[in-house]
Design an enzyme around this catalytic site. Structure first.
Site, PDB file in Angstrom:
ATOM      1  N   PRO A   9       1.033  -1.337  -0.023  1.00 11.89           N
ATOM      2  CA  PRO A   9      -0.153   0.136   0.057  1.00 11.89           C
ATOM      3  C   PRO A   9       1.040   1.270   0.063  1.00 11.89           C
ATOM      4  O   PRO A   9       1.812   1.241   0.617  1.00 11.89           O
ATOM      5  CB  PRO A   9      -0.812  -0.194   1.289  1.00 11.89           C
ATOM      6  CG  PRO A   9      -0.168  -1.120   2.190  1.00 11.89           C
ATOM      7  CD  PRO A   9       0.416  -2.092   1.062  1.00 11.89           C
ATOM      8  N   ASN A  10       0.272   2.424  -0.748  1.00  9.31           N
ATOM      9  CA  ASN A  10       0.834   3.447  -0.861  1.00  9.31           C
ATOM     10  C   ASN A  10       2.291   3.770  -1.536  1.00  9.31           C
ATOM     11  O   ASN A  10       2.552   4.809  -1.899  1.00  9.31           O
ATOM     12  CB  ASN A  10       1.027   4.245   0.396  1.00  9.31           C
ATOM     13  CG  ASN A  10      -0.323   4.432   1.267  1.00  9.31           C
ATOM     14  OD1 ASN A  10      -1.130   5.017   0.790  1.00  9.31           O
ATOM     15  ND2 ASN A  10      -0.449   3.789   2.424  1.00  9.31           N
ATOM     16  N   ARG A  17       5.457  12.420  -2.907  1.00 13.68           N
ATOM     17  CA  ARG A  17       5.469  12.755  -1.516  1.00 13.68           C
ATOM     18  C   ARG A  17       6.424  12.318  -0.646  1.00 13.68           C
ATOM     19  O   ARG A  17       6.924  11.270  -1.075  1.00 13.68           O
ATOM     20  CB  ARG A  17       3.867  12.875  -0.732  1.00 13.68           C
ATOM     21  CG  ARG A  17       2.869  13.685  -1.503  1.00 13.68           C
ATOM     22  CD  ARG A  17       1.596  13.326  -0.794  1.00 13.68           C
ATOM     23  NE  ARG A  17       1.913  13.670   0.653  1.00 13.68           N
ATOM     24  CZ  ARG A  17       1.661  12.764   1.632  1.00 13.68           C
ATOM     25  NH1 ARG A  17       1.169  11.310   1.262  1.00 13.68           N
ATOM     26  NH2 ARG A  17       2.209  12.903   3.017  1.00 13.68           N
ATOM     27  N   TYR A  22      11.679   8.861   1.253  1.00 12.10           N
ATOM     28  CA  TYR A  22      11.481   8.006   0.588  1.00 12.10           C
ATOM     29  C   TYR A  22      12.355   8.241  -0.895  1.00 12.10           C
ATOM     30  O   TYR A  22      12.446   7.537  -1.805  1.00 12.10           O
ATOM     31  CB  TYR A  22      10.165   7.367   0.168  1.00 12.10           C
ATOM     32  CG  TYR A  22       9.472   6.979   1.366  1.00 12.10           C
ATOM     33  CD1 TYR A  22       9.763   5.678   1.831  1.00 12.10           C
ATOM     34  CD2 TYR A  22       8.246   7.593   1.622  1.00 12.10           C
ATOM     35  CE1 TYR A  22       8.955   5.113   3.175  1.00 12.10           C
ATOM     36  CE2 TYR A  22       7.727   7.055   2.634  1.00 12.10           C
ATOM     37  CZ  TYR A  22       8.109   5.915   3.505  1.00 12.10           C
ATOM     38  OH  TYR A  22       7.386   5.483   4.652  1.00 12.10           O
ATOM     39  N   ASN A  73       8.211  -5.480  -1.106  1.00  7.56           N
ATOM     40  CA  ASN A  73       8.330  -4.372  -0.079  1.00  7.56           C
ATOM     41  C   ASN A  73       6.542  -4.373   0.119  1.00  7.56           C
ATOM     42  O   ASN A  73       6.039  -3.717  -0.588  1.00  7.56           O
ATOM     43  CB  ASN A  73       8.618  -3.107  -0.778  1.00  7.56           C
ATOM     44  CG  ASN A  73       8.606  -1.796   0.158  1.00  7.56           C
ATOM     45  OD1 ASN A  73       7.898  -1.872   1.519  1.00  7.56           O
ATOM     46  ND2 ASN A  73       9.179  -0.939   0.108  1.00  7.56           N
ATOM     47  N   ALA A  76       2.904  -0.852   4.809  1.00  9.05           N
ATOM     48  CA  ALA A  76       2.808  -0.998   6.175  1.00  9.05           C
ATOM     49  C   ALA A  76       2.163  -2.484   6.652  1.00  9.05           C
ATOM     50  O   ALA A  76       2.110  -2.588   7.757  1.00  9.05           O
ATOM     51  CB  ALA A  76       1.585   0.217   6.428  1.00  9.05           C
ATOM     52  N   GLU A  97      12.778  -9.514   1.720  1.00  4.11           N
ATOM     53  CA  GLU A  97      11.969  -8.253   2.131  1.00  4.11           C
ATOM     54  C   GLU A  97      12.857  -6.953   2.144  1.00  4.11           C
ATOM     55  O   GLU A  97      14.090  -7.225   2.206  1.00  4.11           O
ATOM     56  CB  GLU A  97      11.687  -8.289   3.548  1.00  4.11           C
ATOM     57  CG  GLU A  97      10.934  -7.229   4.280  1.00  4.11           C
ATOM     58  CD  GLU A  97      10.897  -7.560   5.834  1.00  4.11           C
ATOM     59  OE1 GLU A  97      11.384  -8.540   6.255  1.00  4.11           O
ATOM     60  OE2 GLU A  97      10.256  -6.616   6.415  1.00  4.11           O
ATOM     61  N   HIS A  99      12.851  -2.770   2.439  1.00  2.00           N
ATOM     62  CA  HIS A  99      12.468  -1.246   2.905  1.00  2.00           C
ATOM     63  C   HIS A  99      13.250  -0.226   2.260  1.00  2.00           C
ATOM     64  O   HIS A  99      14.490  -0.329   2.391  1.00  2.00           O
ATOM     65  CB  HIS A  99      12.330  -1.257   4.129  1.00  2.00           C
ATOM     66  CG  HIS A  99      11.226  -2.376   4.647  1.00  2.00           C
ATOM     67  ND1 HIS A  99      10.068  -2.208   4.450  1.00  2.00           N
ATOM     68  CD2 HIS A  99      11.554  -3.454   5.495  1.00  2.00           C
ATOM     69  CE1 HIS A  99       9.212  -3.415   4.994  1.00  2.00           C
ATOM     70  NE2 HIS A  99      10.237  -4.036   5.518  1.00  2.00           N
ATOM     71  N   ARG A 106      12.926   4.553  12.651  1.00  2.00           N
ATOM     72  CA  ARG A 106      12.028   5.370  12.446  1.00  2.00           C
ATOM     73  C   ARG A 106      10.843   4.887  13.750  1.00  2.00           C
ATOM     74  O   ARG A 106      11.537   4.346  14.909  1.00  2.00           O
ATOM     75  CB  ARG A 106      11.152   4.935  11.329  1.00  2.00           C
ATOM     76  CG  ARG A 106      11.867   5.366  10.146  1.00  2.00           C
ATOM     77  CD  ARG A 106      11.249   5.120   8.910  1.00  2.00           C
ATOM     78  NE  ARG A 106      10.105   6.272   8.626  1.00  2.00           N
ATOM     79  CZ  ARG A 106       9.309   5.864   7.792  1.00  2.00           C
ATOM     80  NH1 ARG A 106       9.166   5.105   6.747  1.00  2.00           N
ATOM     81  NH2 ARG A 106       7.918   6.789   7.538  1.00  2.00           N
TER      82      ARG A 106
HETATM   83  O1  CA2 Z   1      10.412   1.980   3.848  1.00  2.00           O
HETATM   84  C1  CA2 Z   1       9.755   1.386   3.179  1.00  2.00           C
HETATM   85  O2  CA2 Z   1       9.997   0.957   2.139  1.00  2.00           O
HETATM   86  C2  CA2 Z   1       8.499   1.038   3.872  1.00  2.00           C
HETATM   87  O3  CA2 Z   1       8.112  -0.314   3.627  1.00  2.00           O
HETATM   88  C3  CA2 Z   1       7.579   1.930   3.323  1.00  2.00           C
HETATM   89  C4  CA2 Z   1       5.920   1.895   4.122  1.00  2.00           C
HETATM   90  C5  CA2 Z   1       6.087   1.965   5.409  1.00  2.00           C
HETATM   91  O4  CA2 Z   1       4.655   1.558   6.002  1.00  2.00           O
HETATM   92  C6  CA2 Z   1       7.029   0.856   6.079  1.00  2.00           C
HETATM   93  O5  CA2 Z   1       7.207   1.050   7.434  1.00  2.00           O
HETATM   94  C7  CA2 Z   1       8.626   0.953   5.553  1.00  2.00           C
HETATM   95  C8  CA2 Z   1       5.205   3.030   3.591  1.00  2.00           C
HETATM   96  C9  CA2 Z   1       5.060   3.413   2.120  1.00  2.00           C
HETATM   97  C10 CA2 Z   1       4.309   4.627   2.151  1.00  2.00           C
HETATM   98  O6  CA2 Z   1       4.842   5.379   0.599  1.00  2.00           O
HETATM   99  C11 CA2 Z   1       4.426   6.677   0.499  1.00  2.00           C
HETATM  100  C12 CA2 Z   1       5.119   7.095  -0.783  1.00  2.00           C
HETATM  101  C13 CA2 Z   1       4.853   8.430  -1.176  1.00  2.00           C
HETATM  102  C14 CA2 Z   1       4.273   9.255  -0.115  1.00  2.00           C
HETATM  103  C15 CA2 Z   1       3.768   8.776   1.075  1.00  2.00           C
HETATM  104  C16 CA2 Z   1       4.111   7.377   1.324  1.00  2.00           C
END
Ligand code: CA2
Length: 146
Positions: A9-10, A17, A22, A73, A76, A97, A99, A106
């Site tokens: 997700p996301n 953003r 990221y 990846n 969440a 896996e 990230h 974090r």
């Molecule tokens: O660091 C990573 O790759 C994560 O898997 C990213 C997840 C987070 O929940 C994990 O704890 C670590 C979140 C991805 C959200 O992606 C976004 C992309 C653009 C703007 C906001 C969020």
């Protein structure tokens, strides 16, 4: 070798953003990096992203007999999904896996991964480059030539 690259997700919003966390890399950039790293070792990659837990699990089930390994990846869902953990265990494919951010630097709720115990390895905090590390780790595990 046929590899799967799965995003949760996301992660479709990467590059739009939160560049401070990221980077400015897009999902398409990452998919290109992984395809190139795999292609250099004669492997093909099928990419998939979903914002839905069941969608990711369905995809893993559908591909379980066609693929040799997975880079994931899970976003969440890494920290919350027993169902995804069980799916990874059930498909019996090697899974790495990844990230982008250093989850251990974090919030506390990101420190625990429910999927790590059923993955062959975890790459965290190496940014975009972590995916190339993950692909090479997976192909080494599968015994693919360099
Ligand atoms: O660091 C990573 O790759 C994560 O898997 C990213 C997840 C987070 O929940 C994990 O704890 C670590 C979140 C991805 C959200 O992606 C976004 C992309 C653009 C703007 C906001 C969020």
């Amino acid at each position: 070798m046929n590899l799967l690259l799965v995003h949760g997700p996301n992660l479709n919003l990467l590059g739009e953003r939160k560049p401070e966390v990221y980077g400015r890399t897009t999902l398409l950039d990452i998919e290109g990096d992984v395809a190139a790293a795999a292609g250099a070792r004669g492997a093909a990659v099928l990419c998939f992203q979903s914002n839905h837990e069941g969608g990711i699990i369905d995809f893993l089930h559908e591909q379980r007999k066609l693929a040799d390994g997975v880079v994931i990846n899970a976003g969440a869902y890494t920290h919350t999904s027993v169902a995804l953990r069980d799916a990874i265990e059930a498909i019996t494919l090697p899974v790495v896996e990844v990230h982008i951010s250093n989850t251990h630097a974090r919030e506390g709720f990101r420190h625990r991964s429910l999927i790590s115990p059923v993955c062959i390895g975890q790459v965290t905090g190496l940014g975009r480059g972590g995916y190339t590390v993950a692909v090479n780790l997976l192909l080494d595990h599968l015994g693919a030539g360099r």
